[in-house]
Enzyme design. Structure first.
Site, PDB file in Angstrom:
ATOM      1  N   ASP A 106       0.820  -1.214   0.000  1.00  0.00           N
ATOM      2  CA  ASP A 106       0.000   0.000   0.000  1.00  0.00           C
ATOM      3  C   ASP A 106       0.851   1.259   0.000  1.00  0.00           C
ATOM      4  O   ASP A 106       2.074   1.212   0.160  1.00  0.00           O
ATOM      5  CB  ASP A 106      -0.963  -0.003   1.209  1.00  0.00           C
ATOM      6  CG  ASP A 106      -0.297  -0.495   2.496  1.00  0.00           C
ATOM      7  OD1 ASP A 106       0.937  -0.426   2.586  1.00  0.00           O
ATOM      8  OD2 ASP A 106      -1.010  -0.956   3.394  1.00  0.00           O
ATOM      9  N   ASN A 120      -7.382  -2.511  14.490  1.00  0.00           N
ATOM     10  CA  ASN A 120      -8.782  -2.752  14.090  1.00  0.00           C
ATOM     11  C   ASN A 120      -8.906  -3.975  13.171  1.00  0.00           C
ATOM     12  O   ASN A 120      -9.957  -4.210  12.590  1.00  0.00           O
ATOM     13  CB  ASN A 120      -9.366  -1.516  13.384  1.00  0.00           C
ATOM     14  CG  ASN A 120      -8.659  -1.201  12.070  1.00  0.00           C
ATOM     15  OD1 ASN A 120      -7.685  -1.868  11.715  1.00  0.00           O
ATOM     16  ND2 ASN A 120      -9.141  -0.202  11.360  1.00  0.00           N
ATOM     17  N   HIS A 152      -7.181  -4.529  10.334  1.00  0.00           N
ATOM     18  CA  HIS A 152      -6.929  -4.351   8.895  1.00  0.00           C
ATOM     19  C   HIS A 152      -5.658  -5.091   8.466  1.00  0.00           C
ATOM     20  O   HIS A 152      -4.738  -5.292   9.255  1.00  0.00           O
ATOM     21  CB  HIS A 152      -6.899  -2.865   8.493  1.00  0.00           C
ATOM     22  CG  HIS A 152      -5.688  -2.083   8.907  1.00  0.00           C
ATOM     23  ND1 HIS A 152      -5.748  -0.747   9.234  1.00  0.00           N
ATOM     24  CD2 HIS A 152      -4.375  -2.412   9.042  1.00  0.00           C
ATOM     25  CE1 HIS A 152      -4.532  -0.305   9.543  1.00  0.00           C
ATOM     26  NE2 HIS A 152      -3.691  -1.305   9.436  1.00  0.00           N
ATOM     27  N   GLU A 200      -9.652  -1.811   5.431  1.00  0.00           N
ATOM     28  CA  GLU A 200     -10.270  -1.471   6.708  1.00  0.00           C
ATOM     29  C   GLU A 200     -11.536  -2.309   6.929  1.00  0.00           C
ATOM     30  O   GLU A 200     -12.071  -2.902   5.979  1.00  0.00           O
ATOM     31  CB  GLU A 200     -10.629   0.029   6.723  1.00  0.00           C
ATOM     32  CG  GLU A 200      -9.448   0.966   6.528  1.00  0.00           C
ATOM     33  CD  GLU A 200      -8.553   1.098   7.776  1.00  0.00           C
ATOM     34  OE1 GLU A 200      -8.475   0.154   8.591  1.00  0.00           O
ATOM     35  OE2 GLU A 200      -7.909   2.158   7.898  1.00  0.00           O
TER      36      GLU A 200
HETATM   37  C1  F6R Z   1       1.592  -1.444   6.149  1.00  0.00           C
HETATM   38  C2  F6R Z   1       0.245  -1.985   6.259  1.00  0.00           C
HETATM   39  C3  F6R Z   1      -0.510  -1.995   7.539  1.00  0.00           C
HETATM   40  C4  F6R Z   1       0.348  -2.266   8.775  1.00  0.00           C
HETATM   41  C5  F6R Z   1      -0.505  -2.219  10.038  1.00  0.00           C
HETATM   42  C6  F6R Z   1       0.322  -2.439  11.277  1.00  0.00           C
HETATM   43  O1  F6R Z   1       2.084  -1.531   4.816  1.00  0.00           O
HETATM   44  O2  F6R Z   1      -0.278  -2.396   5.268  1.00  0.00           O
HETATM   45  O3  F6R Z   1      -1.522  -2.966   7.468  1.00  0.00           O
HETATM   46  O4  F6R Z   1       0.944  -3.524   8.650  1.00  0.00           O
HETATM   47  O5  F6R Z   1      -1.141  -0.980  10.114  1.00  0.00           O
HETATM   48  O6  F6R Z   1       1.219  -1.379  11.436  1.00  0.00           O
HETATM   49  P1  F6R Z   1       2.357  -1.431  12.534  1.00  0.00           P
HETATM   50  O7  F6R Z   1       3.261  -2.544  12.164  1.00  0.00           O
HETATM   51  O8  F6R Z   1       3.033  -0.086  12.450  1.00  0.00           O
HETATM   52  O9  F6R Z   1       1.675  -1.667  13.853  1.00  0.00           O
END
Ligand code: F6R
Length: 240
Positions: free
Chosen positions: A67, A135, A137, A142
């Protein structure tokens, strides 16, 4: 799902990195899906160390990132483009031409979505690295995202913007939208490794492993994949 629980982040990162190194060594023309965020940083450090010490070769490896924030330029310090070069790509011998990161700053985002999705269809991913949002995701899919959704632009949840505000000067600077691989693209990957640490992730992990498969918890879609390994610390796995 295979669940591996670790006492510390270093050990977890080393074992997760070994999955990638094994893949690269077994098939030096592999296609690997990368994630950003805090969770895989230790894994990336291990890949860099291994590359420097053992010369693991990435010249024929192709990469796809999950992403990118909309509407942020590549040169922005907070872009995921910048994150990947800073934390991994500048330190291993992967070729720029083999790196694919969706652009969050295209004039025509519909075209960017289409192009990235086509590329994903043409290049099946051997292994995808994932983190998980508090959450639930995965990528920026989301809660509420359909499990057969492909690449798309999505409005970020307030929860996600609050969680990611730590990387910005204030929450107002956190982008409101992102471009992301869809859950379908993620499920099409041959193997998935998901890293989660800390008690903030524990509820989402519980739902993903033991809860119903539901659009309310995007990561629950991974129950439909037959080759997923979870790399968890004690806190993230406390409700399992
Ligand atoms: C990042 C992504 C997100 C993160 C998630 C956890 O490319 O796609 O899904 O993996 O938000 O983020 P952290 O590791 O910072 O807790």
């Amino acid at each position: 799902m295979e669940i591996r629980i670790f006492n510390n982040y270093e050990e977890l990162s080393k074992c997760a990195a070994n999955e990638i190194i094994k893949q690269v060594k077994t098939n030096p023309t592999s296609t690997i899906g990368f994630a950003t965020g805090s969770s895989p940083i230790g894994l990336y450090k291990c890949l860099i160390k291994d590359h420097k010490e053992n010369g693991t070769d990435y010249t024929e490896i192709r990469s796809f990132n999950l992403d990118e924030y909309y509407d942020i330029e590549k040169s922005n310090p907070q872009s995921y483009f910048n994150f990947m070069y800073e934390n991994l790509f500048s330190h291993i011998n992967i070729r720029n031409k083999n790196i694919n990161i969706p652009s969050g700053h295209s004039k025509d985002m519909n075209e960017e979505v289409y192009k990235y999705n086509q590329l994903l269809k043409e290049n099946s991913l051997d292994i995808q690295i994932l983190g998980i949002g508090s959450n639930g995701h995965i990528g920026f899919n989301e809660p509420g995202t359909k499990h057969d959704q492909e690449t798309h632009v999505i409005e970020l949840d307030q929860q996600t913007r609050e969680d990611n505000a730590r990387f910005f000067n204030s929450i107002d600077e956190v982008p409101t939208h992102a471009i992301t691989m869809g859950i379908k693209n993620i499920l099409d990957t041959k193997k998935i490794i998901l890293i989660a640490t800390g008690k903030k992730k524990a509820e989402a992990i519980k739902g993903m492993v033991n809860g119903a498969i539901t659009e309310d918890l995007p990561a629950s879609a991974l129950q439909n994949h037959d080759n997923v390994i979870l790399f968890l610390d004690k806190e993230a796995s406390r409700y399992l």
